[in-house]
Design a protein around this motif. Structure first.
Motif, short mmCIF file in Angstrom:
data_model
loop_
_atom_site.label_atom_id
_atom_site.label_comp_id
_atom_site.label_asym_id
_atom_site.label_seq_id
_atom_site.Cartn_x
_atom_site.Cartn_y
_atom_site.Cartn_z
N VAL A 107 0.76 -1.12 0.26
CA VAL A 107 0.31 0.43 0.06
C VAL A 107 1.02 0.89 0.21
CG1 VAL A 107 -1.50 1.10 0.82
CG2 VAL A 107 -2.03 -0.96 0.94
N SER A 108 2.23 1.15 0.41
CA SER A 108 2.93 2.44 0.50
C SER A 108 3.49 2.84 -0.67
CB SER A 108 4.32 1.74 1.06
OG SER A 108 4.21 1.54 2.40
N ASN A 182 -4.65 2.53 11.65
CA ASN A 182 -3.54 2.44 12.26
C ASN A 182 -3.56 3.77 13.39
OD1 ASN A 182 -0.64 2.12 13.40
ND2 ASN A 182 -0.06 2.06 11.76
N ASP A 210 -7.81 4.28 2.51
CA ASP A 210 -6.54 3.62 3.14
C ASP A 210 -6.88 2.62 3.86
OD1 ASP A 210 -4.30 1.56 4.32
OD2 ASP A 210 -3.52 3.05 4.57
N TYR A 213 -6.56 -2.30 7.13
CA TYR A 213 -6.84 -3.36 7.24
C TYR A 213 -8.83 -4.05 7.79
CZ TYR A 213 -2.97 -2.01 10.05
OH TYR A 213 -1.18 -1.90 10.39
N SER A 242 -0.47 -7.09 3.61
CA SER A 242 0.87 -7.43 4.42
C SER A 242 0.21 -7.67 6.04
CB SER A 242 0.99 -5.90 4.28
OG SER A 242 2.05 -5.53 3.82
N LYS A 243 -1.01 -7.10 6.08
CA LYS A 243 -1.33 -7.42 7.24
C LYS A 243 -2.04 -8.37 7.50
CE LYS A 243 0.23 -2.95 7.95
NZ LYS A 243 1.54 -2.74 9.17
N ARG A 251 6.28 -7.34 0.19
CA ARG A 251 5.99 -5.71 -0.05
C ARG A 251 4.89 -5.91 -1.21
NH1 ARG A 251 5.19 -3.79 2.64
NH2 ARG A 251 6.05 -1.61 1.37
C1 LIG Z 1 -2.50 1.83 8.03
C2 LIG Z 1 -1.03 2.08 6.65
N1 LIG Z 1 -1.50 1.57 5.45
C3 LIG Z 1 -0.10 1.47 5.05
C4 LIG Z 1 0.83 0.90 5.59
C5 LIG Z 1 1.92 0.22 4.25
O1 LIG Z 1 1.09 -1.15 4.75
P1 LIG Z 1 2.13 -2.31 2.86
O2 LIG Z 1 3.04 -2.28 3.32
O3 LIG Z 1 1.14 -3.12 2.25
O4 LIG Z 1 3.35 -1.44 2.72
C6 LIG Z 1 0.80 0.52 7.03
C7 LIG Z 1 1.18 -0.64 7.61
O5 LIG Z 1 1.79 -0.49 8.72
C8 LIG Z 1 -0.68 1.28 7.87
O6 LIG Z 1 -0.60 0.69 9.15
#
Ligand SMILES: Cc1ncc(COP(=O)(O)O)c(C=O)c1O
Lengths: 393, 160
Positions: A107-108, A182, A210, A213, A242-243, A251
């Motif tokens: 997501v980053s 988060n 986003d 979660y 990721s989660k 990644r």
């Molecule tokens: C709210 C939120 N968005 C994005 C990310 C990043 O996730 P990714 O590993 O998919 O880049 C995180 C990771 O901690 C997150 O908590």
């Protein structure tokens, strides 16, 4: 040996908007914690479960078969098809795998691409705080202006639509929402989603959702803002593996939304990243095809940990909102008379428990700390015992 | 609630009523009552420890025996299976599909003891056609648990 050119100062070459960026508040704390042994950490923002074995095994298979070349820029077609089916089944969202979906490096990267794709210098992006540490810096790196709206424990850390309305200006381009959130574990109910949607439509704004979660929702089921009437066409949905699938190190993530925006994101992606890692993409296919029950098992365990940690924190007088999603809890420590940073630093040095001071997630996080319950119940119970001792002293 | 308690007990039968209540967000009294019902109904038969015998100075000898049986007109395989199950050496017994009918897990003090059981009790039993005995050499996993732990992999101690 060359003589020193006195005109040359590497530090002076750093772009202004980058040298102006503050370092993440988590970073300082990380350095501190890293020097210590025998720490129980409630400061970890990623799952403690190893990636389910069938997914790791499929990564080995990809490697064995030599699937180590580039994929198409948008990502493997098979993965985009699985994503499309998955979102339809879970969240009632229909995206065309050919034109409305791009696979990214988490997501980053999806967020970074999107911000770069839509921001003209000076455009404002509204988001809610306390929030994920990257939002404000990512907006700035894309030459935009981050506009934070504080959220409060008394509102269960939901974004107040009236506060949102007041923050919209002529320069506002998009609202960035992260629910489940988060670091607060907040989610929005349908009425709140509807009212936020109303404002987005009235002010003609894009919504960046986003929803990384989303599967980890413990109260009721997840509703995406993109499903609110009138929102589908103005929402870009960000999600990843990721989660919920415990695949942080793979990644891989994705964005789905209006074809024109996905296309613009794809331009940046093709020149800057080319594609997400192939092995990670093939593993993501496996996660979506066969990972549902393993994911639900992890979710159930998070839910139990949440029950345990919120009970303990409340019992020791640290009031907290019982999180409805994600794997964080955000207790209020103001009753101790300490600042968040003092609390975290002293707890670390006196009891070897690490957590993250609330202000790392925005100024309104002062008076709070973030505890992650992505760790075993045994660790949680021991950490709670130590915090109790700490509070008594 | 029943299912959730069963899942937790399967994972760790030593959890107290309080532990379970905390995890499920309910009261210890309710958990106690449910567990009592589960035990009374016979759904929960008992609680045992999972032990890595290879760490004991003298471990028992274990074997898996596949048995080919001639079923009886009345009662099929049940009669012979029940008879076999009564031997204390037999720790598990299953009716299985495939080229054999019964799968026995057996435990004894020595190799000779098991060999003796097979020749004098099992093979000579009326209805037993043939047996194949596999002595167990090493246990890798039992009831979902690995006997050897992987080296612990450490995450970053703080991450966003
Ligand atoms: C709210 C939120 N968005 C994005 C990310 C990043 O996730 P990714 O590993 O998919 O880049 C995180 C990771 O901690 C997150 O908590």
């Amino acid at each position: 040996m060359s003589t020193k050119d006195l005109r040359f100062h590497p530090e002076a070459l750093i772009a202004g908007h980058i040298s102006a960026l503050p370092k993440s508040g988590i970073r300082d704390f990380f350095e501190l914690v890293n020097q210590m042994d025998d720490v129980i950490s409630l400061g970890i923002g990623e799952p403690d479960f190893p990636t389910p074995w069938h997914i790791r095994e499929s990564a080995i298979y990809s490697l064995e078969k030599g699937h180590t070349s580039y994929t198409s820029n948008l990502g493997l077609m098979s993965l985009r098809e699985e994503i499309s089916r998955y979102l339809s089944k879970l969240y009632d969202l229909e995206y065309c795998p050919v034109s409305q979906c791009i696979v990214t490096v988490g997501v980053s990267e999806a967020l970074d691409l999107l911000l770069r794709a839509i921001i003209n210098p000076g455009d404002e992006i509204i988001y809610h705080e306390p929030c994920y540490v990257s939002y404000s810096p990512c907006v700035r790196m894309a030459h935009g202006i981050p506009v934070a709206i504080p959220t409060f424990q008394k509102n269960h850390f939901a974004l107040d639509p009236e506060d949102l309305r007041k923050s919209v200006t002529r320069r506002t381009k998009a609202i960035l929402l992260n629910f489940p959130c988060n670091p607060t574990g907040a989610k929005l109910n349908t009425e709140q989603l509807r009212r936020i949607a109303e404002i987005a439509i009235e002010k003609n704004l894009l919504v960046i959702a986003d929803e990384i979660y989303s599967e980890l929702t413990y109260e009721g089921s997840h509703v995406s803002i993109a499903t609110v009437p009138g929102m589908y066409e103005r929402t870009v949905f960000l999600h990843g593996f990721s989660k919920a699938y415990s695949m942080t190190g793979f990644r891989v993530g994705f964005a789905c939304g209006p074809a024109s925006i996905i296309d613009a994101m794809m331009k940046i992606h093709q020149y800057s990243m080319l594609c997400a890692p192939t092995i990670a993409q093939e593993s993501a296919v496996e996660a979506l095809r066969n990972g549902h029950s393993a994911m639900l098992d992890m979710k159930e365990e998070y839910c139990e940990r949440r029950n345990v940690i919120s009970k303990h924190l409340n019992e020791m007088g640290l009031s907290c909102f019982k999180p409805e999603g994600a794997f964080y809890i955000f207790p209020n420590i103001s009753s101790t008379g300490m600042t968040s940073k003092d609390f975290a630093t002293r707890l670390l040095s006196e009891q070897n428990v690490a957590l993250v001071p609330g202000p790392a997630f925005g100024a309104c996080g002062e008076g709070y700390v973030r505890c992650s319950y992505a760790t075993s119940i045994e660790n949680i119970v021991e950490a709670m015992r130590r915090i109790k001792t700490f509070l008594r002293q | 609630m029943k299912e959730k308690i069963l899942r937790l007990l399967r994972e760790n039968a030593r959890l107290s009523d309080e532990d379970i209540a905390e995890r499920l967000g309910t009261t210890p009294a309710k958990v106690k009552k449910t567990v009592a019902e589960l035990e009374k109904s016979g759904l929960v038969k008992g609680y045992q420890a999972l032990i890595d015998d290879s760490m004991l100075p003298e471990s028992k000898v274990k074997a898996i025996i596949s048995v080919n049986v001639r079923p009886e007109r009345e009662g099929g395989f049940d009669k012979i299976a029940r008879r076999l199950a009564r031997f204390p050496q037999v720790t598990s017994l299953y009716l299985v599909s495939g080229s054999y009918d019964l799968e026995i897990e057996i435990q004894g003090e020595t190799l000779q003891e098991i060999a003796g059981f097979v020749s004098s009790k099992l093979s000579s039993m009326d209805g037993v056609n043939s047996t194949v005995t596999h002595f167990i050499l090493k246990k890798y996993k039992e009831s979902g648990r690995f006997m050897e732990d992987d080296d612990e992999y450490k995450r970053l101690k703080i991450s966003p």
